[in-house]
Scaffold this motif. Structure first.
Motif, PDB file in Angstrom:
ATOM      1  N   GLU A   2       0.731  -1.099   0.038  1.00  0.00           N
ATOM      2  CA  GLU A   2       0.037  -0.081   0.030  1.00  0.00           C
ATOM      3  C   GLU A   2       1.024   1.224   0.011  1.00  0.00           C
ATOM      4  O   GLU A   2       0.447   2.147   0.950  1.00  0.00           O
ATOM      5  CB  GLU A   2      -1.057   0.001   1.201  1.00  0.00           C
TER       6      GLU A   2
ATOM      7  N   LEU B 226       1.755   4.466  -1.622  1.00  0.00           N
ATOM      8  CA  LEU B 226       0.820   5.454  -2.653  1.00  0.00           C
ATOM      9  C   LEU B 226       1.756   6.623  -3.181  1.00  0.00           C
ATOM     10  O   LEU B 226       2.644   7.209  -2.370  1.00  0.00           O
ATOM     11  CB  LEU B 226      -0.204   6.113  -1.710  1.00  0.00           C
TER      12      LEU B 226
ATOM     13  N   GLN C 198      -2.314  11.467 -10.601  1.00  0.00           N
ATOM     14  CA  GLN C 198      -3.339  10.413  -9.944  1.00  0.00           C
ATOM     15  C   GLN C 198      -2.694   9.642  -9.116  1.00  0.00           C
ATOM     16  O   GLN C 198      -1.467   9.461  -9.160  1.00  0.00           O
ATOM     17  CB  GLN C 198      -4.238   9.802 -11.256  1.00  0.00           C
ATOM     18  N   ARG C 199      -3.408   9.136  -8.441  1.00  0.00           N
ATOM     19  CA  ARG C 199      -2.955   8.107  -7.145  1.00  0.00           C
ATOM     20  C   ARG C 199      -2.630   6.685  -7.744  1.00  0.00           C
ATOM     21  O   ARG C 199      -3.589   6.270  -8.330  1.00  0.00           O
ATOM     22  CB  ARG C 199      -3.613   8.219  -5.877  1.00  0.00           C
TER      23      ARG C 199
ATOM     24  N   ARG D  73      -1.182   2.900  -6.350  1.00  0.00           N
ATOM     25  CA  ARG D  73      -1.004   2.002  -5.051  1.00  0.00           C
ATOM     26  C   ARG D  73      -0.070   0.992  -5.577  1.00  0.00           C
ATOM     27  O   ARG D  73      -0.491   0.098  -6.619  1.00  0.00           O
ATOM     28  CB  ARG D  73      -2.228   1.585  -4.432  1.00  0.00           C
TER      29      ARG D  73
ATOM     30  N   GLU E 248      -1.908  -0.233  -8.886  1.00  0.00           N
ATOM     31  CA  GLU E 248      -3.491   0.267  -9.100  1.00  0.00           C
ATOM     32  C   GLU E 248      -3.549   1.634  -9.144  1.00  0.00           C
ATOM     33  O   GLU E 248      -3.025   2.515  -8.535  1.00  0.00           O
ATOM     34  CB  GLU E 248      -4.311  -0.383  -7.851  1.00  0.00           C
ATOM     35  N   LYS E 249      -4.642   2.075 -10.227  1.00  0.00           N
ATOM     36  CA  LYS E 249      -5.023   3.554 -10.209  1.00  0.00           C
ATOM     37  C   LYS E 249      -6.236   3.389  -8.907  1.00  0.00           C
ATOM     38  O   LYS E 249      -7.283   2.721  -9.533  1.00  0.00           O
ATOM     39  CB  LYS E 249      -5.514   3.567 -11.519  1.00  0.00           C
ATOM     40  N   LEU E 250      -6.236   4.505  -8.344  1.00  0.00           N
ATOM     41  CA  LEU E 250      -7.201   4.833  -7.489  1.00  0.00           C
ATOM     42  C   LEU E 250      -8.183   5.953  -7.716  1.00  0.00           C
ATOM     43  O   LEU E 250      -9.267   6.009  -7.214  1.00  0.00           O
ATOM     44  CB  LEU E 250      -6.647   5.075  -6.138  1.00  0.00           C
ATOM     45  N   ASP E 251      -7.917   6.789  -8.785  1.00  0.00           N
ATOM     46  CA  ASP E 251      -8.897   7.816  -9.130  1.00  0.00           C
ATOM     47  C   ASP E 251      -9.326   7.877 -10.417  1.00  0.00           C
ATOM     48  O   ASP E 251      -9.878   8.857 -11.042  1.00  0.00           O
ATOM     49  CB  ASP E 251      -7.882   9.161  -8.878  1.00  0.00           C
TER      50      ASP E 251
ATOM     51  N   HIS F 198     -13.995   2.738  -8.673  1.00  0.00           N
ATOM     52  CA  HIS F 198     -13.495   1.334  -8.703  1.00  0.00           C
ATOM     53  C   HIS F 198     -11.935   1.564  -8.768  1.00  0.00           C
ATOM     54  O   HIS F 198     -11.416   2.602  -8.748  1.00  0.00           O
ATOM     55  CB  HIS F 198     -13.930   0.659 -10.034  1.00  0.00           C
ATOM     56  N   VAL F 199     -11.398   0.582  -8.698  1.00  0.00           N
ATOM     57  CA  VAL F 199      -9.686   0.343  -8.515  1.00  0.00           C
ATOM     58  C   VAL F 199      -9.339  -0.347  -9.957  1.00  0.00           C
ATOM     59  O   VAL F 199      -9.932  -1.678 -10.117  1.00  0.00           O
ATOM     60  CB  VAL F 199      -9.383  -0.200  -7.369  1.00  0.00           C
TER      61      VAL F 199
ATOM     62  N   GLY G 105      -6.193  -1.933 -12.102  1.00  0.00           N
ATOM     63  CA  GLY G 105      -4.924  -2.216 -11.632  1.00  0.00           C
ATOM     64  C   GLY G 105      -4.274  -3.478 -12.642  1.00  0.00           C
ATOM     65  O   GLY G 105      -4.796  -4.030 -13.565  1.00  0.00           O
TER      66      GLY G 105
END
Length: 307
Positions: A38, A40, A56-57, A59, A128-131, A135-136, A138
């Motif tokens: 995790e 970020l 964009q975030r 993870r 993984e893309k969080l934004d 949804h996520v 990845g």
């Protein structure tokens, strides 16, 4: 209807991020694992136009299977183990290298970089893309040392002479003589052309950026149309290959500038030339302007005859 059996790689990925007891029961492999979970980061990445200019975030989860050094562990010797910092450093290096479009490319490069460490036998990477929505999104990969793509490590990179040509250089009678002299020199030379027109204005900053870069590229292709020795290149790989061969290269800036993590402050030809010269550690920058202060030696050449 029964579900299809997972492939060996899919099962390995599932176990990589599973509970330790599940992994031990399933594998029985005499390998230790270190993990980064995790982690970020905010970064500009993505193939779609709406992802340009937007951070964009992401993870990151990375698990490395390592050959244990019992002696180092028992003696509490930090130099004998794979440091957790190695995983973070791999992310730092790849994030700084260039702007990427695909998570898949980033995952491959991270895996290959971690596998450079002698003790790493296999690495698992999840990004993984969080934004991108409710949804996520990845990608997950597993790579072993024997199957990892090689990382190209730049050694003795060529240091070019960079020349920013003045407006109208394509039509200068002295251009052919200049190209004769530069082609005869075995040292690499990179030409950057200045457009002889003012690009149209755009209200959107990203659109204006592309318009200005394309104006420089149009000037580059005019040079190529004038003389076949003026070969236009736009990628870092092509530039490296061309400079190692020596002779002439004409730079089309859009690709490198748009993919740079630390790009030029604007798209003026002089700014682009100074950024390129610094990025590629040029031995000299020649411009039709007064010399500026910077890390690259700079001199003025008001006309083609002065170059």
């Amino acid at each position: 209807m029964s579900s299809p059996m997972p492939s060996p790689d899919q099962e390995a990925l599932r176990l990589a991020f599973a509970a330790p007891l599940d992994r031990a029961r399933a594998t029985g492999l005499p390998l230790d694992r270190i993990s980064l979970r995790e982690h970020l980061r905010e970064v500009e990445i993505g193939a779609f136009q709406q992802e340009r200019g937007v951070r964009q975030r992401l993870r990151f989860d990375i698990v490395a299977e390592v050959t244990p050094d019992t002696e180092a562990i028992l003696s509490d010797d930090v130099d004998g183990i794979l440091s957790y910092d190695t995983l973070i450093e791999a992310i730092d290096v790849e994030m700084e290298a260039e702007r990427l479009n695909l998570l898949e490319t980033l995952a491959e490069r991270l895996a290959a970089r971690v596998l450079l460490h002698d003790r790493v036998a296999r690495v698992f990477v999840r990004i993984e893309k969080l934004d991108r929505g409710p949804h996520v999104l990845g990608v997950e990969i597993v790579r072993a040392r024997t199957a990892a793509p090689a990382i190209a490590v730049a050694k003795d990179a060529p240091r070019p002479r960079v020349i920013l040509l003045a407006k109208g250089a394509q039509d200068d009678d002295g251009l052919s003589a200049l190209l004769d002299r530069l082609s005869a020199d075995t040292a690499p030379t990179v030409l950057i052309a200045t457009p002889d027109f003012t690009p149209p204005s755009a209200a959107n900053p990203m659109a204006q950026r592309r318009v200005s870069l394309l104006a420089v590229e149009q000037a580059a292709w005019r040079l190529a149309a004038r003389d076949r020795r003026c070969v236009v290149v736009d990628s870092r790989t092509e530039l490296d290959w061309s400079m190692r061969r020596g002779g002439l290269t004409v730079w089309a800036p859009s690709r490198l500038v748009l993919d740079a993590t630390h790009g030029p402050t604007d798209e003026a030809p002089l700014t682009l030339a100074r950024w390129f010269a610094e990025t590629f550690h040029a031995v000299e920058l020649v411009t039709p302007h007064d010399p500026g202060a910077g890390p690259v030696p700079e001199r003025s050449a008001r006309t083609i005859a002065d170059i």
